[in-house]
Design an enzyme around this catalytic site. Sequence first.
Site, PDB file in Angstrom:
ATOM      1  CB  CYS A 416      28.882   4.463 -27.520  1.00  0.00           C
ATOM      2  SG  CYS A 416      27.583   3.266 -27.880  1.00  0.00           S
ATOM      3  CG  HIS A 581      18.452  12.123  -4.558  1.00  0.00           C
ATOM      4  ND1 HIS A 581      17.778  10.962  -4.905  1.00  0.00           N
ATOM      5  CD2 HIS A 581      19.235  12.418  -5.616  1.00  0.00           C
ATOM      6  CE1 HIS A 581      18.159  10.576  -6.112  1.00  0.00           C
ATOM      7  NE2 HIS A 581      19.044  11.449  -6.573  1.00  0.00           N
TER       8      HIS A 581
END
Length: 667
Positions: A416, A581
Site C-alpha cells: 500500500c 545478478h
Amino acid sequence: MSEATDARPARGGLRVAVQKLGTALSNMVLPNIGAFIAWGLITALFIEAGWITLVGGWFGYEGSYGMVEQFGAWGAGADGTGIVGPMITYLLPILIGYTGGRMMYDDTVRGGVVGAIATIGAITGASVPMFLGAMVMGPLGGWSMKRLDALWEHKIRPGFEMLVNNFSAGIWGMILAIVGFVVAGPFVTAFSATAEKVVDFLVSNSLLPLTSIFVEPAKILFLNNAINHGVFTPLGAAEATTNGKSILFLIEANPGPGLGLLLAFAVFGVGIARASAPGAILIQFVGGIHEIYFPYVLMKPKMILAVILGGMTGVATNLVFDSGLRAPAAPGSIIAVLIQAPISSLVGVILSVVFSAAVTFVVAAVLLRFDKSDTGDLAGATSDMEKMKGKRSLASSALAGDRRQAGPITSIVFACDAGMGSSAMGASVLRKKVRAAGFADVTVVNKAISSLTDTYDVVVTHQDLTERAKQKTPGAVHVSVDNFMASPRYDEVVEMLQQSNTPGAGGTAAPSETAQAHTGSILDIGSIVLSGRASSRDEAISQAGQLLVSSGAVPRSYVDFMHERELSVSTHIGSGLAIPHGTNEAKDLVRRTAISFIRYPDGVSWNGKPTEFVVGIAGKGNDHLEVLSRLAQIFVDPAQVEQLRAASTPEEVQHLLEGVDASVSQD
C-alpha cells in the site's frame, strides 16, 4: 507474467505521479512519528497550560510550576534548559532530513548523514521550525551525494576508499549546509509566513471547512498520507509552536467521517459491505487505519458527498470551539486524537468527532436507503458472478496459467502507500487464508510500494495503486483488490497456489520450458573459486560475472547489467553473502540458468558490510526466484555455511550447493 486485473481503463498517469510525490513526502515523516508523539506528550505534560500544571493546581502542589519551567521551556538557551523547544527546532527536522537523505541514496547511512548536515544549515538559517526545509534539503543531500559518488566510482585507487568517501561527504555536506543557511532557511521562513497568512485568512473568514471538499476525495485516491504528513504536519507543527495547538492536525486525521460511513454500511448496507463493516469500524476508529473505509466509497462513489459533509462539520466544530491538537495524531485513532488534545480543546475535539460521524452517517444512510441498485457493491457482485459461473474469474485463470510455467510461488507481498495500515491488515487476512490452505512455507508480508523490489512472485494492491506497483515489480503477478476485508481475489490467490505449488496440479510436477532448454549442473566446477581476492565490491561483481561468461551462460555485456543492478539495490543479503545478478532488462541475454561461487577468505567490503561469499546469478525466465529461495535456505543454516567455509575442493562446494541445482528442473 499475466496481470490479475479486470479489464478497466488505465489509471491516470497524473494521479500516479502525485501519489509518488506525496508518498515521498510522507515517507520522510512516517518513520519518525514516534518522535512526534514523544514531543507531543512532553508538550502535553510540561507546557504552562499542560497536565502537570493542572494536576498540581488541583492538589495545591507548587512544585509543579518548577517542573514546567525546567522541562517545558520552549526557548532552550546555552544552559540547556527545556525539552520542548529543542525537540521541535532541532531533533524533528534533523530526523526528517536524515530520513529523506537516506531514502534518496538507496537507503544508506551515507545519504542520511549528508541529508542531516544539509538540514542543519536550513534550521540555523530560519526563524521557524524547519520541517519543510528538511523535506527539501534532506533528499537534496542524499540525491546529490549519490550523483557525486557516481562520478569517481571505479576510479579510486585501492586503499584510499575510506579517505575519499569521508572527505567527499564532509566537504559536500559543508557546502549544502551553507546553501541551506543562506537560501533554504530564509526561503522556507517566507513560505511559512505566507502559508500562515493563508490559514489565518481561511480561519478568520470561516472558510477552513471548505478544505474538506478537496481533502476527502484526495484521501480516497490514497493521498491521505501525503496530505496529512506531507502538508498538514509541517504547517501544523509550526502553528503549534506559537499557539500550543493546531486545527490542521485534525483536518485529515479526524476519524469521525470514516466512523459515520462504516456505521451506515453496517446498518443499511448489503452483502459483503454490510458484513465487513463492523470489523472495519474497530480497525478504523480504534486502530486508526483510515484506508479501511476507502473501498466502501469507491464501491459507491456517491458516498463521497457524505464524507465531505462530515469532514466539513468536524472542521467547523473545531473552529467554533477553537480546538486543535498539540501534535499529529498518527495513526488517526480516537486514542491518539484524545492523547494529543490539550485540556482546553478536549470538548471541542470530542464534539468534532461525534458531529462529523453523525452527519456522515445520516447522509450515507439516506443515500443507501434510496439506492436500489446493487451495482456499487463490487466485491459482492464479483462473488455472485463467480457463484453463478461456477468457476474462477478470468483473472484467476490467467494467474494459474502463468504459474504453471514459472514454478511454485514462494513469496507474496501486500503493498500500500505507506506499508503500515491497509497493507498490514490485508496481508494478515490473506496470510490466514494461505496458512489455512496448507501453504505454510509461502511468505506473505506487507510493504510500502516505494520499497518494493522485483523479487516477489505475487504483488497484491488496491486497484487504485496497481499501476504504481507494476512500475516497481514488472516481473510479478499483480492482483488488484477493491475490499481489504473480504475480497474474492484472496480466494483466487489461494487457488493459484493450489495450481502452482501442488505436484500433479500443473505446478511443480511439470518442468518449465526454460528448464528444458538446457541440461547439466547450473554450477560448473570451473565457476567455483575458493581463494578469491578483491579490493572492492565492484571488483568482486566483475569476477563473479566473468565466471558466468566463461561458463557460456551469458555474454560479456551481462556483467555491465550486474553493476547497474547494484547501483539501484544492494545485493548483499546478510550472513556474509552477496548475490550479484543482472537487471530485469538483462534477462533476455541469459542463455541458460547458471550460478558462480567465489569464497573470499580475507573478506571483501560490500558497502561497508563484510562479505565472505559471492554467488553470481544468471536466471533464465523466472528460475532465479527458485535459485534465490534455495540459497536462502542454505545460508540461514550455520552448519551449512561452516561447511562451505571449510570446503577444500570445488567438488565439495558443488556437492554442498546441489540443493540450488535441484531447484531448477533438468532433463
